[in-house]
Design an enzyme around this catalytic site. Structure first.
Site, PDB file in Angstrom:
ATOM      1  N   GLU A   1     -29.755  -3.189  51.872  1.00  0.00           N
ATOM      2  CA  GLU A   1     -30.792  -2.953  51.148  1.00  0.00           C
ATOM      3  C   GLU A   1     -31.313  -4.618  50.669  1.00  0.00           C
ATOM      4  O   GLU A   1     -30.469  -5.338  50.338  1.00  0.00           O
ATOM      5  CB  GLU A   1     -30.720  -2.546  49.674  1.00  0.00           C
ATOM      6  CG  GLU A   1     -30.571  -0.829  49.677  1.00  0.00           C
ATOM      7  CD  GLU A   1     -30.254  -0.204  48.311  1.00  0.00           C
ATOM      8  OE1 GLU A   1     -30.906  -1.038  47.470  1.00  0.00           O
ATOM      9  OE2 GLU A   1     -29.543   0.738  48.136  1.00  0.00           O
TER      10      GLU A   1
ATOM     11  N   GLU B   1     -23.068  -0.377  46.367  1.00  0.00           N
ATOM     12  CA  GLU B   1     -22.913  -1.101  45.028  1.00  0.00           C
ATOM     13  C   GLU B   1     -22.031  -0.775  44.121  1.00  0.00           C
ATOM     14  O   GLU B   1     -22.293  -1.175  42.934  1.00  0.00           O
ATOM     15  CB  GLU B   1     -24.322  -1.499  44.322  1.00  0.00           C
ATOM     16  CG  GLU B   1     -25.603  -1.522  45.273  1.00  0.00           C
ATOM     17  CD  GLU B   1     -26.834  -1.509  44.559  1.00  0.00           C
ATOM     18  OE1 GLU B   1     -26.977  -1.352  43.486  1.00  0.00           O
ATOM     19  OE2 GLU B   1     -27.877  -1.591  45.615  1.00  0.00           O
TER      20      GLU B   1
END
Length: 473
Positions: free
Chosen positions: A413, A323
């Site tokens: 995720e 991320e």
């Protein structure tokens, strides 16, 4: 967010419509159709004309509360998959909207900051025969919506996935895993769960155990170890591996130094940008400064743990610096160039110095400008937190473009596990999904018991019992 040029038809038609009448558009299924936002149903939003360059009679603004939205009503002659694009002006910075189809499945679309109107690819929508609704709901808010366009989706061409790992010295275990993954890509999806305890919880709920278990090397970070943490992720990974499972590993890298350790920002949250004054760009400015030395110290500490997995014969889907483009973790806080440079150092240190040849390298950001390049990435991935158990086609198509369809793509995720019928209908060929742990997998608002059973008993979804012997596939 990168545009899905391969699948999006850009026959955009700006058609004016009366604010009190149904949107003017071409006949259903005749090609691209544009719907003006000012003609849609507004919920907490308003029509304005101050931003020059809009089409039709205006645009919609006022996305400042969580429930603010604009609802488009669109029709389809048959049940059909359409590409969706949004004409937007994100004049207040990078933003996101939630796209909700028929009050159910939700996807998230990123709007890049800009001073003018631009068209952003927003994935796909599977319209029912007859009338459908497409809501754009505030999410990060503060943007302007001019119109949406839908166009029938083209069939997805055959994937052209690279046949070999980027590390030419990859060991037999890593090669076997990659070969197996290539054999199922586009045909099946691997079920996965963050943390072994929640994988066991799924088994209790559904009778099936996830094929993939993801673990976090966070507690092996030196700045946590010196404060007393004791990691157990390696033992948990080996335990799942010994049952025939596949292992994914991420690393919430606690900053090497500079942890605030205040009431608002505890030391154990030191992977967050706002919990440390560690400056990754400054640390990478030379190889002789103290903070660069600490970066190498930390990488070497994690190498010890990855070596334990290599010695145990465990191939690893390795997802560091996750991320990054979000900026909320310190490794992405200074922009794309330091993050990409750090990725290169990680790859070189672990591969060439530590001879870790059990790693399959998984990149975890969407934007082209953040991509470190094909030479050090095996698999592309995204982290998607959207309710509704949808197919996440926006992110999938973005990654198709990023990797030129030569890299497999994973939902590393997710908050909500994707429903298999949606994945197949959207041709969203995610390689695996991993649902995050507490507050997501065990939260019915994200994953209802009914949906979990539907997912884990689907023929399209591979579970632990169904992947036994994958090394010899």
């Amino acid at each position: 967010m990168a545009s899905t040029l391969k699948y999006l038809l850009y026959g955009l038609v700006a058609l004016a419509g009366s604010a009190n009448a149904a949107p003017a558009c071409t006949p259903a299924d005749a090609g691209a159709r544009t719907f003006e936002a000012e003609d849609a149903t507004l919920g907490g939003t308003t029509v304005d004309t101050a931003q020059a360059g809009f089409t039709g009679k205006g645009y919609v603004t006022g996305f400042d509360e969580a429930t603010d939205k604009v609802t488009f009503t669109v029709t389809s002659d048959t049940s059909k998959l359409y590409d969706l694009s949004i004409r937007v002006a994100a004049i207040y910075g990078d933003k996101r909207t939630s796209v909700v189809l028929n009050g159910g499945a939700t996807s998230e679309v990123a709007f890049p900051a800009g001073t003018t109107w631009t068209t952003v690819a927003a994935g796909q929508v599977l319209l029912n025969a007859g009338s459908n609704t497409i809501d754009l709901v505030s999410n990060w808010g503060w943007y302007l919506i001019d119109s949406i366009t839908i166009a029938p989706s083209a069939s997805r061409p055959a994937h052209q996935i690279n046949t070999a790992l980027v590390n030419t010295a990859a060991d037999a275990n890593a090669k076997a895993l990659y070969t197996y993954l290539r054999s199922i890509y586009g045909k099946k999806i691997l079920s996965g769960q963050q943390e072994l305890v929640y994988a066991n919880w799924i088994a209790q709920q559904t009778g099936k155990t996830p094929a993939v278990v993801a673990v976090d090397l966070m507690d092996y970070s030196p700045s946590r170890v010196e404060r007393g943490t004791v990691g157990t992720a390696v033992e948990e990974a080996i335990q799942h591996h010994e049952k025939g499972g596949i292992i994914s590993v991420l690393w919430h890298w606690n900053a090497p130094t500079g942890l605030y350790d205040t009431e608002e920002h505890k030391w154990w949250s030191g992977f967050y940008t706002d919990a440390t004054d560690f400056d990754v760009a400054a640390a990478l400015s030379s190889t002789t400064n103290a903070n660069y030395t600490l970066l190498i110290r930390d990488i070497d500490a994690i190498a010890v743990q990855l070596k334990r997995l290599q010695d145990a014969g465990v191939p690893v889907l390795w997802r560091p610096l996750h991320e990054a483009e979000g900026g909320w973790f310190w490794w992405g806080a200074k922009g794309a160039e330091p993050a990409k440079k750090l990725w290169g150092i990680l790859y070189d240190r672990l591969t060439n110095y530590h001879k870790l040849n059990n790693l399959v390298w998984v990149w975890n950001s969407l934007q082209t400008t953040w991509y470190p390049g094909d030479a050090t990435v095996d698999i592309l991935s995204a982290d998607v937190y959207a309710k509704g158990n949808g197919p996440m086609s926006t992110e999938y198509n973005t990654l198709i473009d990023l990797g030129k369809d030569k890299k497999m793509i994973a939902a590393a995720e997710v908050g909500a596990a994707p429903l298999p019928d949606q994945l197949q209908a959207y041709e969203a060929h995610w390689l695996w999904f991993v649902v995050w742990g507490d507050s997501f997998i065990n939260n019915a608002e994200w994953n209802s018991p009914e949906n979990l059973k539907k997912i884990y008993t689907s023929d399209y979804v591979l579970t632990l019992d169904e992947i036994q012997g994958w090394r010899n596939a």
